[in-house]
Design an enzyme around this catalytic site. Structure first.
Site, PDB file in Angstrom:
ATOM      1  N   GLY A  46      34.428  34.168  35.845  1.00 20.36           N
ATOM      2  CA  GLY A  46      34.034  34.887  36.178  1.00 20.36           C
ATOM      3  C   GLY A  46      33.343  35.757  35.154  1.00 20.36           C
ATOM      4  N   GLN A  51      30.011  43.059  31.379  1.00 19.90           N
ATOM      5  CA  GLN A  51      30.981  43.176  30.529  1.00 19.90           C
ATOM      6  C   GLN A  51      30.257  42.578  29.154  1.00 19.90           C
ATOM      7  OE1 GLN A  51      33.276  40.829  33.169  1.00 19.90           O
ATOM      8  NE2 GLN A  51      34.608  40.601  32.155  1.00 19.90           N
ATOM      9  N   CYS A  93      41.163  39.873  33.605  1.00 24.75           N
ATOM     10  CA  CYS A  93      39.767  40.265  33.548  1.00 24.75           C
ATOM     11  C   CYS A  93      39.723  40.255  32.021  1.00 24.75           C
ATOM     12  CB  CYS A  93      39.377  41.856  33.766  1.00 24.75           C
ATOM     13  SG  CYS A  93      37.859  41.906  33.319  1.00 24.75           S
ATOM     14  N   LEU A  94      38.665  39.787  31.487  1.00 20.67           N
ATOM     15  CA  LEU A  94      38.420  39.554  30.033  1.00 20.67           C
ATOM     16  C   LEU A  94      37.837  41.282  29.232  1.00 20.67           C
ATOM     17  CD1 LEU A  94      35.862  36.075  30.479  1.00 20.67           C
ATOM     18  CD2 LEU A  94      38.191  36.421  29.613  1.00 20.67           C
ATOM     19  N   HIS A 135      35.826  40.812  42.928  1.00 19.21           N
ATOM     20  CA  HIS A 135      35.879  41.350  41.573  1.00 19.21           C
ATOM     21  C   HIS A 135      34.538  41.249  40.205  1.00 19.21           C
ATOM     22  CE1 HIS A 135      38.880  41.188  37.554  1.00 19.21           C
ATOM     23  NE2 HIS A 135      37.353  40.968  37.380  1.00 19.21           N
ATOM     24  N   GLU A 136      33.742  40.242  40.606  1.00 18.34           N
ATOM     25  CA  GLU A 136      31.997  40.521  39.907  1.00 18.34           C
ATOM     26  C   GLU A 136      31.656  41.315  40.302  1.00 18.34           C
ATOM     27  OE1 GLU A 136      32.827  39.673  37.004  1.00 18.34           O
ATOM     28  OE2 GLU A 136      34.347  37.946  37.316  1.00 18.34           O
ATOM     29  N   HIS A 139      32.185  44.905  39.144  1.00 20.23           N
ATOM     30  CA  HIS A 139      31.095  44.999  37.505  1.00 20.23           C
ATOM     31  C   HIS A 139      30.327  45.944  37.778  1.00 20.23           C
ATOM     32  CE1 HIS A 139      34.758  43.531  34.834  1.00 20.23           C
ATOM     33  NE2 HIS A 139      35.386  42.594  35.731  1.00 20.23           N
TER      34      HIS A 139
HETATM   35 NI    NI Z   1      36.776  41.049  35.153  1.00 22.16          NI
END
Ligand code: NI
Length: 171
Positions: A46, A51, A93-94, A135-136, A139
């Site tokens: 995701g 991000q 998370c990236l 989760h997304e 963000h």
């Molecule tokens: Ni994330």
């Protein structure tokens, strides 16, 4: 398609509430394509627009590695209409490299979102899709998964998190 740089914890864009997407145009489709490419290159499942330093309400999810029938997909202006149940699952998370921790979230969710063409869809989700969607979605609200972990876990990760925030906030 282009691979975009991913910003990390400590960058102010990750803490902003993202703006609704208003134009369903070629620019939006290109952003989504680039986000999908960026997610694949970084082996993520995701990725949210903030991000890649774009404060808009859009994210992409790709569960193709887990289920071959699922294709990478973009979710625009998503909403979580209802949720039920509760389960713990390990997240990463990236934007927070090297850190994974258990997060408790609702199991089932009912969502509404728009496609890249502007069509409104309502859907019920569970399992990994529900988990990644939540989760997304966070963000887009300026929330990171490390905000949701237990005080004990946070204490254990404390120094590592502070180092990350310190290293990246300079940029
Ligand atoms: Ni994330």
């Amino acid at each position: 398609m282009a691979v975009l740089p991913i910003i990390k914890i400590g960058h102010p864009t990750l803490r902003k509430v993202a703006e609704p997407v208003a134009a369903f145009d070629q620019e939006l489709r290109e952003l989504a394509e680039n986000m999908i490419e960026t997610m694949r290159v970084n082996e993520g499942i995701g990725l949210a627009a903030p991000q890649v330093n774009v404060s808009q309400r859009l994210f992409v999810i790709d569960l193709n590695l887990i289920d071959e029938e699922l294709e990478a997909k973009a979710y625009v202006n998503p909403e979580i209409l209802a949720s039920s149940g509760s389960e713990k699952f390990e997240e990463g998370c990236l934007s927070i490299p090297g850190i994974r921790a258990d997060v408790v979230r609702p199991t089932h969710i009912k969502v509404r979102y728009q496609t890249l063409e502007g069509e409104t869809v309502e859907e019920e989700m569970e399992g990994l899709l529900s988990r990644v969607f939540q989760h997304e979605y966070d963000h887009l609200e300026g929330i990171l998964f490390v905000d949701l972990i237990s005080p004990l876990q946070k204490k254990l990760l404390g120094t590592k998190l502070q180092e990350l925030e310190g290293a990246y906030s300079i940029r």
